[in-house]
Enzyme design. Structure first.
Site, PDB file in Angstrom:
ATOM      1  N   SER A  47      78.964  70.759  36.457  1.00 29.11           N
ATOM      2  CA  SER A  47      80.480  70.409  36.467  1.00 29.11           C
ATOM      3  C   SER A  47      81.096  70.087  37.674  1.00 29.11           C
ATOM      4  CB  SER A  47      81.413  71.357  35.805  1.00 29.11           C
ATOM      5  OG  SER A  47      82.594  71.253  35.689  1.00 29.11           O
TER       6      SER A  47
ATOM      7  N   MET B  40      83.504  76.473  24.146  1.00 30.16           N
ATOM      8  CA  MET B  40      84.228  77.000  25.413  1.00 30.16           C
ATOM      9  C   MET B  40      84.083  78.289  25.437  1.00 30.16           C
ATOM     10  SD  MET B  40      85.269  74.279  27.092  1.00 30.16           S
ATOM     11  CE  MET B  40      86.142  75.464  28.204  1.00 30.16           C
TER      12      MET B  40
ATOM     13  N   HIS C 288      78.536  66.924  34.026  1.00 28.74           N
ATOM     14  CA  HIS C 288      79.630  67.107  33.313  1.00 28.74           C
ATOM     15  C   HIS C 288      80.905  66.728  34.054  1.00 28.74           C
ATOM     16  CE1 HIS C 288      81.457  69.334  29.990  1.00 28.74           C
ATOM     17  NE2 HIS C 288      82.373  69.643  30.768  1.00 28.74           N
TER      18      HIS C 288
ATOM     19  N   MET D  43      89.892  67.181  27.866  1.00 30.21           N
ATOM     20  CA  MET D  43      90.606  68.276  27.585  1.00 30.21           C
ATOM     21  C   MET D  43      92.058  67.784  27.732  1.00 30.21           C
ATOM     22  SD  MET D  43      89.088  71.533  29.552  1.00 30.21           S
ATOM     23  CE  MET D  43      88.229  70.988  30.845  1.00 30.21           C
TER      24      MET D  43
ATOM     25  N   ASP E 264      85.132  67.137  33.724  1.00 31.54           N
ATOM     26  CA  ASP E 264      86.135  67.716  32.936  1.00 31.54           C
ATOM     27  C   ASP E 264      87.556  66.856  33.133  1.00 31.54           C
ATOM     28  OD1 ASP E 264      85.291  70.167  31.869  1.00 31.54           O
ATOM     29  OD2 ASP E 264      84.832  70.750  33.648  1.00 31.54           O
TER      30      ASP E 264
ATOM     31  N   HIS F 165      84.393  65.410  29.249  1.00 31.62           N
ATOM     32  CA  HIS F 165      84.758  66.336  28.539  1.00 31.62           C
ATOM     33  C   HIS F 165      86.421  66.170  28.478  1.00 31.62           C
ATOM     34  CE1 HIS F 165      85.827  71.055  27.849  1.00 31.62           C
ATOM     35  NE2 HIS F 165      86.387  70.295  26.873  1.00 31.62           N
TER      36      HIS F 165
ATOM     37  N   MET G  99      91.562  66.732  32.745  1.00 33.44           N
ATOM     38  CA  MET G  99      92.433  67.611  32.433  1.00 33.44           C
ATOM     39  C   MET G  99      93.855  66.849  32.443  1.00 33.44           C
ATOM     40  SD  MET G  99      91.490  71.213  34.133  1.00 33.44           S
ATOM     41  CE  MET G  99      89.637  71.861  34.003  1.00 33.44           C
TER      42      MET G  99
ATOM     43  N   ASP H 111      80.276  75.996  27.922  1.00 31.83           N
ATOM     44  CA  ASP H 111      81.226  75.780  29.413  1.00 31.83           C
ATOM     45  C   ASP H 111      82.101  76.886  29.603  1.00 31.83           C
ATOM     46  OD1 ASP H 111      82.437  74.816  31.042  1.00 31.83           O
ATOM     47  OD2 ASP H 111      83.217  72.974  30.171  1.00 31.83           O
TER      48      ASP H 111
END
Length: 220
Positions: free
Chosen positions: A7, A136, A32, A67, A34, A65, A36, A174
């Site tokens: 990540s 998660m 990965h 979020m 993320d 991913h 957000m 994760d």
């Protein structure tokens, strides 16, 4: 097959390209990413410009991913940036089935993420339509958190469900993954492992190689 997905949320952005190269050389299969939005989770990370800028740094799978609230709004844009696999949260998608179809219509793999307190029943009507379930194992929004032991049973239940239904979905985990907890989640049935701090804090290539070595012990 067991897959390591470092990540980049935990990477040193001063040398991000170099660190991506290091985990690539170690053999990590996914990267990965993320995303957000500061609404679905408290933090804000990065978005389309960063993903576009690092796409040329590696040929590894971009595991994006989301979020973010109402991810349907941005799926097409993340696809254009170079995503190979897009995961949306069951808790954040207004129309989960439609979001999954959107991702597939763009020729990408689709995943659904569940927060620690979200029941597996959120997958009741979509498990046969997705390529991956992301469990998660911390509450999302911040890196460096401790693995939640209660998630182990959740992974085990999902693995049994997948096997009973004949689904081919991967199980990704994760949060809080290190050289100890990676064994816990692999034994529980996960096969795609997200690791942030345990890869990028220190020598990224060495850390990734060590995690991959452990993962090979659990290859069928």
């Amino acid at each position: 097959m067991n897959i390591l997905a470092p990540s980049i949320l935990a990477a040193d952005f001063k040398v991000l390209g170099e660190q991506i190269r290091e985990v690539d050389e170690a053999g990590a299969q996914y990267l990965h990413i993320d995303v957000m939005d500061g609404a679905f989770v408290p933090s804000i990370s990065f978005g389309m410009p960063l993903i576009s800028s690092i796409r040329s740094a590696t040929k590894r799978i971009f595991d994006v991913h989301l979020m973010i609230q109402n991810p349907e709004r941005y799926i097409e844009e993340f696809a254009r940036c170079g995503a190979d696999l897009i995961t949306v949260h069951a808790e954040a998608a207004t129309h989960l089935d439609r979001a999954i179809q959107q991702i597939h219509d763009l020729g990408l793999k689709a995943g659904v993420a569940l927060n620690p307190a979200t029941s597996l029943h959120a997958l009741d009507y979509v498990l046969d339509k997705i390529d991956m379930v992301l469990i998660m194992t911390v509450n999302p929004g911040f890196g460096g958190q401790k693995y939640l032991d209660s998630c182990t049973q959740k992974i085990q239940k999902l693995r049994r469900w997948i096997e009973e239904t004949g689904s081919s979905a991967d199980i990704e985990v994760d949060g809080g993954i290190n050289q100890k907890t990676i064994r816990t989640v692999l034994e529980a049935g996960a096969n795609v492992i997200v690791a942030g701090s345990s890869v990028f804090k220190g020598d990224a290539k060495t850390n990734a190689s060590q995690l991959l070595e452990i993962m090979r012990e659990y290859e069928a």
